[in-house]
Design a protein around this motif. Structure first.
Motif, PDB file in Angstrom:
ATOM      1  N   PHE A  31     -27.192 -56.634   4.113  1.00 41.30           N
ATOM      2  CA  PHE A  31     -27.085 -55.877   5.358  1.00 41.30           C
ATOM      3  C   PHE A  31     -27.719 -54.480   5.239  1.00 41.30           C
ATOM      4  O   PHE A  31     -27.859 -53.780   6.225  1.00 41.30           O
ATOM      5  CB  PHE A  31     -25.627 -55.776   5.789  1.00 41.30           C
ATOM      6  CG  PHE A  31     -24.991 -57.125   5.955  1.00 41.30           C
ATOM      7  CD1 PHE A  31     -25.371 -57.966   6.978  1.00 41.30           C
ATOM      8  CD2 PHE A  31     -24.042 -57.565   5.053  1.00 41.30           C
ATOM      9  CE1 PHE A  31     -24.802 -59.226   7.108  1.00 41.30           C
ATOM     10  CE2 PHE A  31     -23.460 -58.821   5.178  1.00 41.30           C
ATOM     11  CZ  PHE A  31     -23.849 -59.655   6.209  1.00 41.30           C
ATOM     12  N   VAL A  37     -33.142 -54.950   8.421  1.00 43.80           N
ATOM     13  CA  VAL A  37     -32.912 -54.006   9.530  1.00 43.80           C
ATOM     14  C   VAL A  37     -34.095 -54.044  10.497  1.00 43.80           C
ATOM     15  O   VAL A  37     -33.921 -54.193  11.711  1.00 43.80           O
ATOM     16  CB  VAL A  37     -32.685 -52.573   9.005  1.00 43.80           C
ATOM     17  CG1 VAL A  37     -32.570 -51.589  10.165  1.00 43.80           C
ATOM     18  CG2 VAL A  37     -31.447 -52.516   8.120  1.00 43.80           C
ATOM     19  N   GLY A  40     -34.382 -57.465  12.326  1.00 41.47           N
ATOM     20  CA  GLY A  40     -33.281 -57.655  13.267  1.00 41.47           C
ATOM     21  C   GLY A  40     -33.427 -56.816  14.522  1.00 41.47           C
ATOM     22  O   GLY A  40     -33.286 -57.309  15.641  1.00 41.47           O
ATOM     23  N   VAL A  41     -33.733 -55.543  14.342  1.00 40.84           N
ATOM     24  CA  VAL A  41     -33.884 -54.641  15.487  1.00 40.84           C
ATOM     25  C   VAL A  41     -35.100 -55.046  16.325  1.00 40.84           C
ATOM     26  O   VAL A  41     -35.009 -55.202  17.545  1.00 40.84           O
ATOM     27  CB  VAL A  41     -33.988 -53.168  15.026  1.00 40.84           C
ATOM     28  CG1 VAL A  41     -34.368 -52.255  16.180  1.00 40.84           C
ATOM     29  CG2 VAL A  41     -32.672 -52.720  14.403  1.00 40.84           C
ATOM     30  N   GLY A  90     -28.908 -60.758   7.084  1.00 40.34           N
ATOM     31  CA  GLY A  90     -28.888 -59.337   7.440  1.00 40.34           C
ATOM     32  C   GLY A  90     -29.650 -59.068   8.722  1.00 40.34           C
ATOM     33  O   GLY A  90     -29.215 -58.285   9.562  1.00 40.34           O
ATOM     34  N   ALA A  91     -30.792 -59.725   8.894  1.00 43.53           N
ATOM     35  CA  ALA A  91     -31.592 -59.533  10.113  1.00 43.53           C
ATOM     36  C   ALA A  91     -30.813 -60.002  11.338  1.00 43.53           C
ATOM     37  O   ALA A  91     -30.820 -59.326  12.377  1.00 43.53           O
ATOM     38  CB  ALA A  91     -32.913 -60.284  10.000  1.00 43.53           C
ATOM     39  N   TRP A  94     -28.195 -57.355  12.089  1.00 45.84           N
ATOM     40  CA  TRP A  94     -28.773 -56.165  12.718  1.00 45.84           C
ATOM     41  C   TRP A  94     -29.259 -56.452  14.137  1.00 45.84           C
ATOM     42  O   TRP A  94     -29.223 -55.577  15.009  1.00 45.84           O
ATOM     43  CB  TRP A  94     -29.886 -55.585  11.852  1.00 45.84           C
ATOM     44  CG  TRP A  94     -29.305 -54.719  10.787  1.00 45.84           C
ATOM     45  CD1 TRP A  94     -29.121 -55.039   9.478  1.00 45.84           C
ATOM     46  CD2 TRP A  94     -28.774 -53.409  10.965  1.00 45.84           C
ATOM     47  NE1 TRP A  94     -28.507 -53.995   8.825  1.00 45.84           N
ATOM     48  CE2 TRP A  94     -28.286 -52.981   9.711  1.00 45.84           C
ATOM     49  CE3 TRP A  94     -28.664 -52.554  12.053  1.00 45.84           C
ATOM     50  CZ2 TRP A  94     -27.698 -51.737   9.521  1.00 45.84           C
ATOM     51  CZ3 TRP A  94     -28.087 -51.303  11.857  1.00 45.84           C
ATOM     52  CH2 TRP A  94     -27.614 -50.915  10.615  1.00 45.84           C
ATOM     53  N   VAL A  97     -26.187 -56.134  16.192  1.00 51.56           N
ATOM     54  CA  VAL A  97     -25.828 -54.721  16.343  1.00 51.56           C
ATOM     55  C   VAL A  97     -26.715 -54.075  17.413  1.00 51.56           C
ATOM     56  O   VAL A  97     -26.236 -53.333  18.282  1.00 51.56           O
ATOM     57  CB  VAL A  97     -25.937 -53.971  14.997  1.00 51.56           C
ATOM     58  CG1 VAL A  97     -25.841 -52.463  15.190  1.00 51.56           C
ATOM     59  CG2 VAL A  97     -24.865 -54.463  14.034  1.00 51.56           C
ATOM     60  N   THR A  98     -27.997 -54.381  17.369  1.00 52.70           N
ATOM     61  CA  THR A  98     -28.931 -53.841  18.364  1.00 52.70           C
ATOM     62  C   THR A  98     -28.570 -54.336  19.762  1.00 52.70           C
ATOM     63  O   THR A  98     -28.551 -53.563  20.726  1.00 52.70           O
ATOM     64  CB  THR A  98     -30.376 -54.243  18.017  1.00 52.70           C
ATOM     65  OG1 THR A  98     -30.665 -53.774  16.704  1.00 52.70           O
ATOM     66  CG2 THR A  98     -31.370 -53.661  18.999  1.00 52.70           C
TER      67      THR A  98
END
Length: 123
Positions: A31, A37, A40-41, A90-91, A94, A97-98
């Motif tokens: 993560f 990151v 994912g974003v 992790g992607a 993220w 989260v985004t």
């Protein structure tokens, strides 16, 4: 607004499941991976842009059962891929989260920040 709250709750539950899967199978370091990151974003912003640019995509998402099936598929794929490609877990986290950030902007009345980016339509 009810759909936005439902989607937000589902995204939170999916994020928790991803953190549990990732934490138990490959550790929490996935993560913090900068590649995870960035992917994912960028992936979430790209998907959101596609939904805004093509309302037909968004309509398909609203069909009954699609959001829940999609969340289950994300967790299932994470379980399968975690040992082979941990950064993808992790992607996905993220990305959620985004999405939560974008949804939060909508719920507080600020609107969708991605909608402010010109798609070249409606000028």
């Amino acid at each position: 607004m009810a759909d936005a709250r439902r989607d937000g709750a589902l995204a939170c539950l999916t994020l928790v499941a991803l953190v549990v899967v990732g934490g138990r199978t490959v550790g929490v370091g996935v993560f913090l991976d900068p590649l995870a990151v960035a992917v994912g974003v960028a992936g979430t912003l790209g998907i959101e842009w596609a939904f805004l640019a093509s309302p037909a995509l968004a309509t398909g998402w609203e069909r009954r059962g699609v959001p829940l099936a999609s969340a289950a598929a994300v967790v299932l794929v994470a379980v399968v891929l975690a040992p082979r490609a941990p950064w993808l877990v992790g992607a996905a986290a993220w990305g959620l989260v985004t999405y939560g950030g974008l949804l939060g902007c909508v719920l507080v009345g600020w609107g969708n920040p991605v909608a402010r980016v010109s798609t070249g339509r409606g000028r």
